[in-house]
Design an enzyme around this catalytic site. Structure first.
Site, mmCIF file in Angstrom:
data_model
loop_
_atom_site.group_PDB
_atom_site.id
_atom_site.type_symbol
_atom_site.label_atom_id
_atom_site.label_comp_id
_atom_site.label_asym_id
_atom_site.label_seq_id
_atom_site.Cartn_x
_atom_site.Cartn_y
_atom_site.Cartn_z
ATOM 1 N N ASP A 109 0.801 -1.218 0.000
ATOM 2 C CA ASP A 109 0.000 0.000 0.000
ATOM 3 C C ASP A 109 0.837 1.272 0.000
ATOM 4 O OD1 ASP A 109 0.729 -0.897 2.598
ATOM 5 O OD2 ASP A 109 -0.712 0.478 3.516
ATOM 6 N N GLU A 153 -0.664 -2.023 5.176
ATOM 7 C CA GLU A 153 0.237 -1.987 6.337
ATOM 8 C C GLU A 153 0.139 -0.664 7.076
ATOM 9 O OE1 GLU A 153 3.404 -0.867 8.762
ATOM 10 O OE2 GLU A 153 3.314 -0.040 6.729
ATOM 11 N N GLU A 154 -0.154 0.418 6.346
ATOM 12 C CA GLU A 154 -0.104 1.767 6.909
ATOM 13 C C GLU A 154 -1.295 2.059 7.818
ATOM 14 O OE1 GLU A 154 2.413 3.579 6.848
ATOM 15 O OE2 GLU A 154 3.610 2.983 5.116
ATOM 16 N N ARG A 185 17.780 -7.244 14.908
ATOM 17 C CA ARG A 185 18.125 -7.491 16.295
ATOM 18 C C ARG A 185 17.137 -8.485 16.890
ATOM 19 N NH1 ARG A 185 16.023 -4.551 20.459
ATOM 20 N NH2 ARG A 185 18.084 -3.978 21.210
ATOM 21 N N HIS A 229 7.930 8.518 4.699
ATOM 22 C CA HIS A 229 6.706 9.310 4.877
ATOM 23 C C HIS A 229 6.934 10.793 4.591
ATOM 24 C CE1 HIS A 229 4.243 6.188 7.363
ATOM 25 N NE2 HIS A 229 5.167 5.572 6.628
#
Length: 382
Positions: free
Chosen positions: A76, A133-134, A173, A355
């Site tokens: 998206d 996802e946003e 990580r 963004h």
């Protein structure tokens, strides 16, 4: 051995085509159709309409084996007006790929091409193309529609470009790598009245000002210094005239945490502060609090494997600390062991952060992303 350099021009063109035609969450119809076409051309079984516009391509190795691995890319775009003036800039006003999901799609399709040409592994690869996802939870939607029941994944990985790392550097990580994302909204209701007669009107604007000040004490005074958290007030709406005390004011914002206990503590403090403001200013405070994304927690073994594999592909390093940004890949990691991985895309010619209206994905790192996807799959399915 597939020559990745030979397929890169086509993948760059595909990436830029997707960039020119961005689609918001759960509306990625053109993007999903283009992906499905590419996967079918490779001979993969393609399953569409999972969690809305999500789809999965299945590639089985030439050798039998019980193991499976999922590789995920988000599709998206963002509701932002692009300001890059690039030849492949968005043709859809107010919508653009300001987070690099177009690049993520191109990298995963590139990995599908390479692996489909040489499927000399045992087991199966599930190429997961996820919508929304946003902030809309496309990963959760796919899971609720049976993603992992239909396409079992012993391990699941996702790559995200990271402008803060040098181009080609790979980092991850164990444990938390991205924060939990909560949002809050407080509607403060007074009575409304003449600005010249404030004694007769509970002042919602004054209450809002006090609320904002109090909220900004929570992290410094209610969260242990060794714990990380962010609380940001990001919106205030109220009032339309200079001589009217408005009846309603809205205050909203976000909370980012990495520990569930800290998350619960902050929510409780917001509730208590809102209640206190209501009493002190004789207004009503209605709080809506939404824990919409959990923290993204990498499986320690999967993260260690990812770093070891990444070192065979490019420069790899242990990320020293998590980012306060959020990711709905967190829902997948709650269901299956895996890791979320950052792929540096450099600063130099690509200084804009994610963004930002001037952002663009760095096509120079496509090859590294393809190689990493392939290496992760082959490592698990060896």
């Amino acid at each position: 051995m597939t020559d990745i350099a030979a397929i890169l021009p086509n993948l760059v063109a595909l990436r830029r085509d997707i960039h020119q035609h961005p689609e918001l969450g759960f509306c990625e119809h053109r993007t999903a159709a283009r992906i499905a076409e590419e996967l079918r051309a490779l001979g993969l079984a393609v399953h569409e309409g999972i969690g809305g516009t999500g789809l999965v391509g299945v590639l089985k190795g030439t050798r039998p084996g019980p193991r499976t691995v999922g590789l995920r890319a988000d599709m998206d775009a963002l509701p932002i007006t692009e300001q890059t003036n690039l030849p492949w800039a968005s043709r859809t006003p107010g919508t653009f790929h300001g987070c690099g999901h177009d690049g993520h799609v191109a990298m995963l399709l590139g990995a599908a091409r390479v692996l489909a040409a040489e499927p000399d592994f045992a087991g199966a690869v599930h190429f997961i193309f996820q919508p929304a996802e946003e902030g809309q939870g496309g990963a959760r939607a796919m899971i609720e529609e049976g993603l992992f029941e239909r396409f079992p994944c012993d391990r699941v990985y996702a790559l995200h470009n990271w402008p803060g790392l040098p181009a080609g550097t790979i980092a991850t990580r164990p444990g938390a790598i991205m924060g939990a994302a909560d949002k809050f909204r407080v509607v403060i209701t007074g009575k409304g009245g003449h600005a010249a007669i404030p004694q007769d009107t509970p002042d919602a604007i004054l209450a809002a000002a006090a609320l904002v000040q109090q909220l900004n004490t929570i992290v410094s005074r209610a969260v242990p210094p060794v714990q990380a958290a962010v609380l940001s007030v990001t919106e205030i709406h109220g009032g339309e005239a200079h001589n009217v005390i408005p009846s309603d004011v809205v205050v909203g914002g976000t909370v980012r945490t990495f520990d569930p206990q800290v998350q619960a503590r902050i929510e409780a403090r917001i509730q208590a502060i809102a209640a206190g403001i209501a009493t002190a200013f004789e207004v009503r405070c209605d709080l809506a609090y939404d824990r919409y994304y959990p923290a993204t927690i990498n499986d320690p073994v999967a993260a260690a494997d990812a770093l070891a594999v990444a070192a065979t592909v490019s420069h790899a390093e242990l990320a020293p600390e998590p980012a306060a940004t959020s990711e709905d890949f967190s829902f997948m990691l709650q269901q299956r062991p895996g890791a979320y991985i950052w792929l540096g895309q450099g600063v130099g010619d690509h200084p804009a952060p994610l963004h930002n209206p001037h952002y663009d994905f760095n096509d120079a790192v496509l090859e590294t992303g393809i190689r990493l996807h392939c290496a992760l799959a082959r490592h698990w399915l060896a």
